[in-house]
Write a protein that holds these residues in place. Structure first.
Motif, PDB file in Angstrom:
ATOM      1  N   SER A 299       0.857  -1.178   0.000  1.00 22.27           N
ATOM      2  CA  SER A 299       0.000   0.000   0.000  1.00 22.27           C
ATOM      3  C   SER A 299       0.895   1.230   0.000  1.00 22.27           C
ATOM      4  O   SER A 299       2.104   1.148   0.245  1.00 22.27           O
ATOM      5  CB  SER A 299      -0.925   0.008   1.221  1.00 22.27           C
ATOM      6  OG  SER A 299      -0.167   0.010   2.419  1.00 22.27           O
ATOM      7  N   ALA A 300       0.295   2.373  -0.286  1.00 22.66           N
ATOM      8  CA  ALA A 300       1.065   3.613  -0.357  1.00 22.66           C
ATOM      9  C   ALA A 300       0.145   4.777  -0.002  1.00 22.66           C
ATOM     10  O   ALA A 300      -1.064   4.624   0.166  1.00 22.66           O
ATOM     11  CB  ALA A 300       1.664   3.797  -1.750  1.00 22.66           C
ATOM     12  N   GLY A 301       0.732   5.955   0.104  1.00 22.86           N
ATOM     13  CA  GLY A 301      -0.028   7.154   0.424  1.00 22.86           C
ATOM     14  C   GLY A 301       0.573   7.880   1.604  1.00 22.86           C
ATOM     15  O   GLY A 301       1.778   7.788   1.868  1.00 22.86           O
ATOM     16  N   GLY A 302      -0.262   8.598   2.343  1.00 23.17           N
ATOM     17  CA  GLY A 302       0.222   9.343   3.493  1.00 23.17           C
ATOM     18  C   GLY A 302      -0.914   9.774   4.387  1.00 23.17           C
ATOM     19  O   GLY A 302      -2.064   9.926   3.949  1.00 23.17           O
ATOM     20  N   ILE A 303      -0.598   9.967   5.662  1.00 21.46           N
ATOM     21  CA  ILE A 303      -1.521  10.521   6.648  1.00 21.46           C
ATOM     22  C   ILE A 303      -0.965  11.889   7.010  1.00 21.46           C
ATOM     23  O   ILE A 303       0.098  11.992   7.634  1.00 21.46           O
ATOM     24  CB  ILE A 303      -1.628   9.622   7.890  1.00 21.46           C
ATOM     25  CG1 ILE A 303      -2.064   8.211   7.487  1.00 21.46           C
ATOM     26  CG2 ILE A 303      -2.597  10.220   8.907  1.00 21.46           C
ATOM     27  CD1 ILE A 303      -1.978   7.192   8.608  1.00 21.46           C
TER      28      ILE A 303
END
Length: 486
Positions: A299-303
């Motif tokens: 998975s990937a992305g950011g908070i």
């Protein structure tokens, strides 16, 4: 991890328009609570698991006697009352005949513990030890589940030099948990050591006007009686400090990498304005994959928090960013998905494997996207700090407890560039790709890295490594400016 404050190295490179971060978190010592005497395991004779995992810097961190295989953390949290109700099942495999074992848990009232479906005795010891005595002793090699039910108001985060580590309140009234090396035990019972990586699932139930973010792949769940449950599944081994949960009124954007890996970016209220500057995850991952090999996470992305905390952290697959985070921070935390997350440290003395390499990724990004000459940048930095004894004093390996991060974000970058010059481009590329691939999903130590590099170089590099990574003075000229490889 990357800090808000720029290092002394950043001061000089800012003159040529690029910022390099330097953060120096202090890992707090555990209380001076003497370890219980634990006999050495004898085959066929059940004994207690050790109260620590064996890292000499932080001997109370983690526990012995078992290997955690997976965590399923279920909880309900009400931001209005701040009440947390937890129900965690740990699947573990005994590595010795066990009469009892420990989990790490900070705060909360423990209501019950079951092992293999039967009620177990439990006690709290020291600051965070949950001592579990099963109804039946566990045989070495056996796999069992331990279920812990607990509740209460989560403990406030513990202070650190970069900011608090653990459970924190957000400005909007939500909450998040973040920190290195201690954060997981602030919200679930855990073997809190990077030596014991495990799979991870969280089932988070919150009021329906709030959203929950975590690591792994998202599985939306039901809404009933004004509450919504969301499940996040991380099926790759993860060190416990790389887990997280954040509860807020997020603006969420979803996409995918070219191979279909899901990308989820979540922006807390007020953080939406940063989308253009930091929402370039697919671009950054594509660049880093060209240097390090295939992206190792599912998975990937950011908070993206609207919180003025002192650091951003490489939570697995989906880093968590402070409000000051910029694109270089995104590059740094995503580089950790190879160096630090997929390949994790064996001990905290090995932290340069994480931070030196991830910090150098910022230089690689600048080189690759702007054409910056890194040799010029390196020479400028060396000249600027040549007479600054304090810059060269921190060791980059086996630096001592509480000093793990003192030099890795500035001196560490120069050391990696010097290694690049020592090896030459072809062999340096083999190191970057080969190290991540050779240790995929596991743990490794700095001495193992030195051996790995030496084998690729085909020569004895002990002098180089001693000068840069064990030394406390500026390296000799032959190591500052290595001759071109033969």
């Amino acid at each position: 991890m990357r800090s808000r404050d720029s290092s002394r190295l950043a001061t000089v490179v800012c003159a040529i328009g690029v910022l390099v971060a330097g953060c120096t978190p202090t890992l707090p010592d555990e209380p001076a609570d003497p370890a219980r005497p634990v006999p050495a395991p004898t085959p066929g004779v059940p004994t207690p698991g050790a109260a620590g995992a064996g890292d000499p810097y932080y001997p109370f961190d983690g526990n012995g006697g078992y290997d955690a295989l997976g965590y399923e953390v279920s909880f309900s949290y009400d931001p209005a009352s701040r009440r947390f109700e937890g129900d965690t099942t740990v699947t573990l495999r005994a590595t010795q005949d066990l009469s009892r074992f420990n989990l790490d848990l900070r705060g909360f009232d423990v209501r019950s513990v079951e092992v293999a479906g039967r009620q177990a005795e439990f006690a709290r010891e020291g600051e965070f030890e949950l001592v579990v005595t099963p109804a039946q002793q566990i045989t070495a090699g056996a796999t069992v589940s331990a279920r812990v039910r607990y509740d209460g108001t989560p403990l406030a985060a513990a202070p650190g030099s970069l900011g608090d580590n653990g459970w924190q309140q957000s400005a909007s009234g939500g909450a998040f948990v973040l920190g290195e090396p201690h954060s997981a035990a602030f919200w679930f019972p855990v073997n809190e050591t990077p030596r014991d990586k495990a799979k991870f699932t969280v089932n988070a139930r919150v009021p329906s006007d709030w959203q929950v973010m975590s690591i792994g792949r998202e599985q939306p769940g039901p809404t009933a009686d004004g509450w919504t449950t969301t499940t996040w599944i991380e099926d790759r081994p993860v060190a416990s400090y790389l887990t997280t949960v954040a509860i807020d009124r997020f603006t969420i954007e979803r996409g995918a990498l070219s191979d279909g890996t899901p990308v989820i970016d979540a922006y807390a209220p007020g953080a939406e304005q940063r989308r253009e500057s930091v929402g370039r995850v697919p671009e950054v991952i594509e660049f880093l994959s060209g240097r390090f090999g295939p992206y190792p996470q599912g998975s990937a992305g950011g908070i993206h928090l609207q919180a003025d905390i002192g650091f951003s952290l490489e939570t697995q697959g989906r880093p968590t960013y402070a409000q000051w985070a910029d694109l270089e921070t995104v590059v740094h935390e995503l580089a950790h998905q190879w160096y630090g997350n997929s390949v994790s440290v064996q001990s905290w003395a090995d932290i340069c494997l994480n931070e030196c390499l991830a910090s150098y990724a910022q230089w690689l990004w600048s080189e690759g996207t702007t054409g910056e000459n890194l040799d010029d940048r390196y020479r400028l930095a060396v000249d600027r700090f040549r007479a600054d004894n304090g810059f060269w004093a921190p060791k980059l390996y086996d630096m001592g407890p509480g000093k793990e991060f003192d030099g890795v974000y500035d001196k560490g970058i120069l050391a990696v560039h010097a290694l690049r010059r020592q090896l030459g481009e072809q062999r340096f590329d083999r190191v970057l790709r080969g190290w991540a691939d050779h240790n995929l999903g596991g743990n490794a130590s700095w001495p193992e890295f030195e051996t790995f590099v030496g084998e690729i170089a085909g020569e004895d590099l002990r002098g180089f490594f001693d000068a840069w990574f064990r030394g406390t003075v500026i390296p000799a000229e032959e190591y500052l400016y290595p001759a071109p490889p033969r």
